[in-house]
Design an enzyme around this catalytic site. Sequence first.
Site, PDB file in Angstrom:
ATOM      1  CG  ASP A 201     -35.292 111.865  47.371  1.00  0.00           C
ATOM      2  OD1 ASP A 201     -35.046 111.310  46.276  1.00  0.00           O
ATOM      3  OD2 ASP A 201     -34.483 111.839  48.318  1.00  0.00           O
ATOM      4  CB  SER A 202     -36.116 107.349  47.261  1.00  0.00           C
ATOM      5  OG  SER A 202     -34.821 107.910  47.464  1.00  0.00           O
TER       6      SER A 202
ATOM      7  CE1 TYR B 257     -38.519 105.210  44.889  1.00  0.00           C
ATOM      8  CE2 TYR B 257     -38.210 107.266  43.691  1.00  0.00           C
ATOM      9  CZ  TYR B 257     -39.016 106.416  44.429  1.00  0.00           C
ATOM     10  OH  TYR B 257     -40.310 106.773  44.689  1.00  0.00           O
ATOM     11  N   GLY B 258     -32.095 103.843  43.676  1.00  0.00           N
ATOM     12  CA  GLY B 258     -30.896 103.697  42.843  1.00  0.00           C
ATOM     13  C   GLY B 258     -30.574 102.281  42.409  1.00  0.00           C
TER      14      GLY B 258
ATOM     15  CB  CYS C  68     -35.581 111.872  43.320  1.00  0.00           C
ATOM     16  SG  CYS C  68     -34.904 110.228  43.069  1.00  0.00           S
ATOM     17  CG  ASN C  69     -30.224 113.930  40.304  1.00  0.00           C
ATOM     18  OD1 ASN C  69     -29.831 114.660  39.412  1.00  0.00           O
ATOM     19  ND2 ASN C  69     -30.193 114.291  41.575  1.00  0.00           N
ATOM     20  CB  THR C  70     -33.006 107.743  40.745  1.00  0.00           C
ATOM     21  OG1 THR C  70     -31.755 107.878  41.408  1.00  0.00           O
ATOM     22  CG2 THR C  70     -33.127 106.350  40.169  1.00  0.00           C
TER      23      THR C  70
ATOM     24  CB  CYS D 280     -27.585 111.127  44.119  1.00  0.00           C
ATOM     25  SG  CYS D 280     -28.630 110.471  45.446  1.00  0.00           S
ATOM     26  CB  THR D 281     -31.517 115.074  45.804  1.00  0.00           C
ATOM     27  OG1 THR D 281     -32.249 113.857  46.029  1.00  0.00           O
ATOM     28  CG2 THR D 281     -31.907 115.671  44.468  1.00  0.00           C
ATOM     29  CG  HIS D 282     -29.991 110.751  49.493  1.00  0.00           C
ATOM     30  ND1 HIS D 282     -31.017 110.566  48.615  1.00  0.00           N
ATOM     31  CD2 HIS D 282     -30.422 110.284  50.698  1.00  0.00           C
ATOM     32  CE1 HIS D 282     -32.040 110.002  49.257  1.00  0.00           C
ATOM     33  NE2 HIS D 282     -31.698 109.811  50.523  1.00  0.00           N
TER      34      HIS D 282
END
Length: 265
Positions: A11-12, A43-44, A75-77, A189-191
Amino acid sequence: MSDRRPLLFFDSGVGGLSVLAPTTALLPRAPLVYVADSGGFPYGTKSETEIAARVPALLGRLAERYDPRLIVIACNTASTIALQHVRAALDLPIVGTVPAIKPAAAASRTRTIGVLGTAATVRQPYVDDLAARFAQDCTVLRHGSGRLVALAEAKLAGETVPLDAVSHELDGLFHQPGGERIDVIVNACTHFPLLEAEMRAVAPAGVAFVDGGPGIARRVAHLTQGQSWPEHLPPGHAVFTSHDPAHRRLAPTLATYGLSRLETL
Ligand code: DGL
């Protein structure tokens, strides 16, 4: 012979922990490498071109260094932009994280769902496609939030999350025309699942939250079925792609996820 190759989560930042946790619950003997691309965070707010160039190149280096049996792009992005490029470049199973629109549409009674992701994710044609395939009879409202990403990072570093800030971000969905009908929010978003307790505290009663974590865990368990694991679980690695002494503040939280060795690439 036991197979020592790890699962590699990418992920970021710390968001991918929301995918790692349900996976390790199913596969407690899996060796872990968790990579936060802190050098590219966030990343977003990046362009499609930047993400599509950065993520496959970095994952190529990581695959060489850690020899994983499988990579989870948590990470979705990165997944909605670069999943195909990564799969084309690497010869190992790659599991992506994409907005959980299908289970959200299945659960919605009002046929109005909210998709909460990063600015980059919510504008992706990938999301249009998921909505057309799985939620054609639903109104799908979207909102991009970078603030929630920062709040999740701060929470895991030990800071208190101001609930009014979380509430303000959810208003980005609820205050759109028809937004008052939303009964399911997709944490795209995984966050964001890392802030689910705070979101539940400020969302209208009865609103449900869904994310891709549990589905990805089942997918990883399926793909690794029949594989062997090391007899003694080695300490999990948490890897950052930039040097910042502030990463140390994440160490206690990372240890609770089984990631007790911190490294900088
Ligand atoms: N966790 C990431 C996602 O799922 C992105 C956060 C960011 O770097 O903006 O989209």
